[in-house]
Design a protein around this motif. Structure first.
Motif, short mmCIF file in Angstrom:
data_model
loop_
_atom_site.label_atom_id
_atom_site.label_comp_id
_atom_site.label_asym_id
_atom_site.label_seq_id
_atom_site.Cartn_x
_atom_site.Cartn_y
_atom_site.Cartn_z
N UNK A 90 0.97 -1.20 -0.07
CA UNK A 90 -0.04 0.02 -0.16
C UNK A 90 0.80 1.33 -0.04
N UNK A 91 1.90 1.24 0.96
CA UNK A 91 2.86 2.61 0.75
C UNK A 91 3.42 2.59 -0.35
N UNK A 92 3.88 1.84 -1.05
CA UNK A 92 4.68 1.67 -2.38
C UNK A 92 3.65 2.33 -3.50
N UNK A 93 2.53 1.63 -3.43
CA UNK A 93 1.41 2.02 -4.40
C UNK A 93 1.15 3.52 -4.28
N UNK A 94 1.17 3.66 -2.88
CA UNK A 94 0.80 5.44 -2.69
C UNK A 94 1.79 6.37 -3.12
N UNK A 95 3.18 5.79 -3.10
CA UNK A 95 4.20 6.66 -3.59
C UNK A 95 3.76 6.75 -5.30
N UNK A 96 3.74 5.58 -5.74
CA UNK A 96 3.59 5.78 -7.15
C UNK A 96 2.31 6.47 -7.72
N UNK A 97 1.27 6.31 -7.04
CA UNK A 97 -0.01 7.21 -7.46
C UNK A 97 0.33 8.55 -7.18
N UNK A 98 0.85 8.80 -6.13
CA UNK A 98 1.22 10.32 -5.81
C UNK A 98 2.20 11.10 -6.71
N UNK A 99 3.27 10.30 -7.27
CA UNK A 99 4.19 10.82 -8.06
C UNK A 99 3.59 10.78 -9.50
N UNK A 100 2.73 9.92 -9.61
CA UNK A 100 2.10 10.12 -11.25
C UNK A 100 1.28 11.16 -11.29
N UNK A 101 0.50 11.63 -10.14
CA UNK A 101 -0.32 12.92 -10.33
C UNK A 101 0.38 13.91 -10.12
N UNK A 102 1.27 13.95 -9.41
CA UNK A 102 2.21 15.14 -9.48
C UNK A 102 3.00 15.40 -10.51
N UNK A 103 3.36 14.20 -11.27
CA UNK A 103 4.26 14.62 -12.68
C UNK A 103 3.22 15.10 -13.58
N UNK A 104 1.82 14.70 -13.76
CA UNK A 104 0.64 15.17 -14.48
C UNK A 104 0.83 16.56 -14.47
N UNK A 105 1.02 17.10 -13.25
CA UNK A 105 0.81 18.60 -12.85
C UNK A 105 1.93 19.21 -13.68
N UNK A 106 3.21 18.38 -13.44
CA UNK A 106 4.45 19.13 -13.85
C UNK A 106 4.43 19.12 -15.43
N UNK A 107 3.84 18.26 -16.04
CA UNK A 107 3.62 18.29 -17.69
C UNK A 107 3.00 19.49 -18.04
N UNK A 108 1.73 19.93 -17.24
CA UNK A 108 1.09 21.14 -17.64
C UNK A 108 1.90 22.43 -17.03
N UNK A 109 2.70 22.18 -15.91
CA UNK A 109 3.51 23.33 -15.59
C UNK A 109 4.37 23.68 -16.63
N UNK A 110 5.01 22.77 -17.58
CA UNK A 110 6.04 22.92 -18.35
C UNK A 110 5.45 24.06 -19.36
N UNK A 111 4.22 23.82 -19.76
CA UNK A 111 3.54 24.65 -20.86
C UNK A 111 3.31 25.97 -20.15
N UNK A 112 2.99 25.98 -18.84
CA UNK A 112 2.77 27.42 -18.25
C UNK A 112 4.26 28.17 -18.23
N UNK A 113 5.22 27.65 -17.79
CA UNK A 113 6.59 28.13 -17.85
C UNK A 113 6.81 28.45 -19.09
N UNK A 114 7.00 27.28 -20.26
CA UNK A 114 7.49 27.62 -21.31
C UNK A 114 8.74 27.40 -21.77
N UNK A 115 9.86 27.64 -20.57
CA UNK A 115 11.21 27.43 -20.61
C UNK A 115 11.72 26.74 -19.39
N UNK A 116 12.04 25.61 -19.35
CA UNK A 116 12.24 24.87 -18.27
C UNK A 116 13.84 24.85 -17.63
N UNK A 117 13.94 25.28 -16.38
CA UNK A 117 15.38 25.26 -16.10
C UNK A 117 15.16 24.60 -14.78
#
Length: 358
Positions: free
Chosen positions: A218-245
């Motif tokens: 359960x703990x490992x699955x929660x880590x994977x689920x949480x990281x996946x959702x946060x990575x989804x936000x990161x993909x959208x944030x890439x477009x908001x920033x426009x230039x990644x550093x």
């Protein structure tokens, strides 16, 4: 009797049980859909960023709020999702495919962290996630062939259904749709057996073991689920920033995510959203505050961090249940008015897990 049983069963598992809920959330959805047609381009762009923070906050809530695992390095998963999404699009992968693929890559990174992290908890787990964030930041800076290193990486502007995501209004609707999808998915997940396993591990690992729950899985699955959702936000944030550093994904972003979860209210999706909205408004509030302060004080650096820490301290001292707890008290007050008592809304002591096991 059978009809009553099934009716009550469906009502007990309904997301919106009352007609007032349907009305209020329907009006909120209509307002959010109509807002880009009435608001300025700047405000629409800022609201799109608020939706991105809501997604990231819900991702951390799945780990910290629902399973009780502390993370101080979730900015690393945002960075992994952002860079993976930008790199995939640069290779010709369409937006509709690259965004979920970036989330899967971030989820895989979460599993890599979660497998060894299940051996520790509390402060030690926070240190592990913090160390992982530092390592990811260094890898991004050194891996010039993929991330562009410290020179940065341009994010392409894709087309979605013939519309450019460079338009703030189109991007607003994309962020709103993804945020609503994540909210519904997590709300349904927490009503399922997996969600009950999450909360069981959070409340008492010993009791979860006794009930036959595989705590480590359960703990490992929660880590994977949480990281996946946060990575989804990161993909959208890439477009908001426009230039990644690498400077865009530092420890300050991780601390902001923790503030969203704690201030919003641990263990509540509504709290994750309210916390994200409050933290996203802090920079504008600090900018307005600087105009009222003396010039010598307004020029001091770190004022935003000070205000964020002050807000966190005030919530911990006077409202441990966060914005969601305050909203529930206000709603109960309105529903019981005028037949209410002051004792109904008196703050109660919140016990830590170690105190409950004494």
């Amino acid at each position: 009797m059978r009809f009553d049983y099934h009716t009550r069963y469906r009502q007990g598992f309904a997301l919106l049980k009352h007609r007032s809920d349907w009305l209020s959330y329907g009006l909120l959805a209509a307002a959010l859909l109509a807002l880009p047609m009435l608001a300025s381009t700047y405000l629409v762009g800022e609201l799109g960023y608020v939706f991105i923070l809501c997604i990231a906050s819900m991702g951390l809530m799945a780990l910290t709020g629902f399973t009780g695992q502390v993370s101080l390095g979730h900015a690393s998963f945002v960075a992994i999702g952002a860079y993976a999404h930008a790199w995939l699009m640069a290779q010709g992968v369409p937006f509709v495919a690259s965004l979920p693929l970036a989330a899967l890559i971030s989820a895989a990174a979460g599993l890599v962290v979660g497998i060894p992290a299940i051996r520790v908890s509390g402060l030690y787990l926070a240190m592990v996630t913090l160390a992982f964030a530092i390592v990811v930041e260094q890898i991004i800076g050194m891996w010039r062939g993929v991330t562009g290193g410290y020179m940065g990486m341009m994010v392409e502007t894709p087309q979605l259904l013939g519309l450019s995501l460079g338009s703030p209004r189109v991007f607003y609707y994309v962020c709103l749709f993804v945020a609503a999808l994540v909210l519904l998915a997590l709300a349904n997940l927490m009503r399922s057996g997996i969600g009950r396993a999450f909360t069981g591990v959070r409340d008492s690992e010993a009791a979860a073991y006794a009930l036959g729950i595989e705590v480590n899985r359960v703990k490992v699955g929660a880590f994977g689920l949480s990281a996946g959702i946060t990575g989804l936000a990161g993909g959208l944030m890439a477009h908001h920033i426009g230039y990644l550093t690498p400077d865009a994904f530092t420890l300050l972003l991780s601390l902001d995510l923790v503030l969203m979860v704690v201030i919003g209210g641990i263990g509540s999706l509504r709290g994750a959203i309210l916390g994200a909205v409050l933290i996203s408004l802090l920079p504008n509030a600090v900018a307005a505050l600087k105009s009222l302060l003396p010039a010598a004080m307004a020029r001091q650096t770190g004022l935003e961090i000070f205000v964020a820490g002050l807000v966190l301290a005030l919530f911990v001292l006077f409202e441990p249940t966060g914005l969601n707890g305050r909203w529930l008290k206000l709603r109960a007050l309105i529903e019981s008015f005028p037949l209410y008592r002051r004792d109904m809304f008196r703050s109660q002591k919140t016990y830590m897990k170690s105190e409950r096991n004494r």
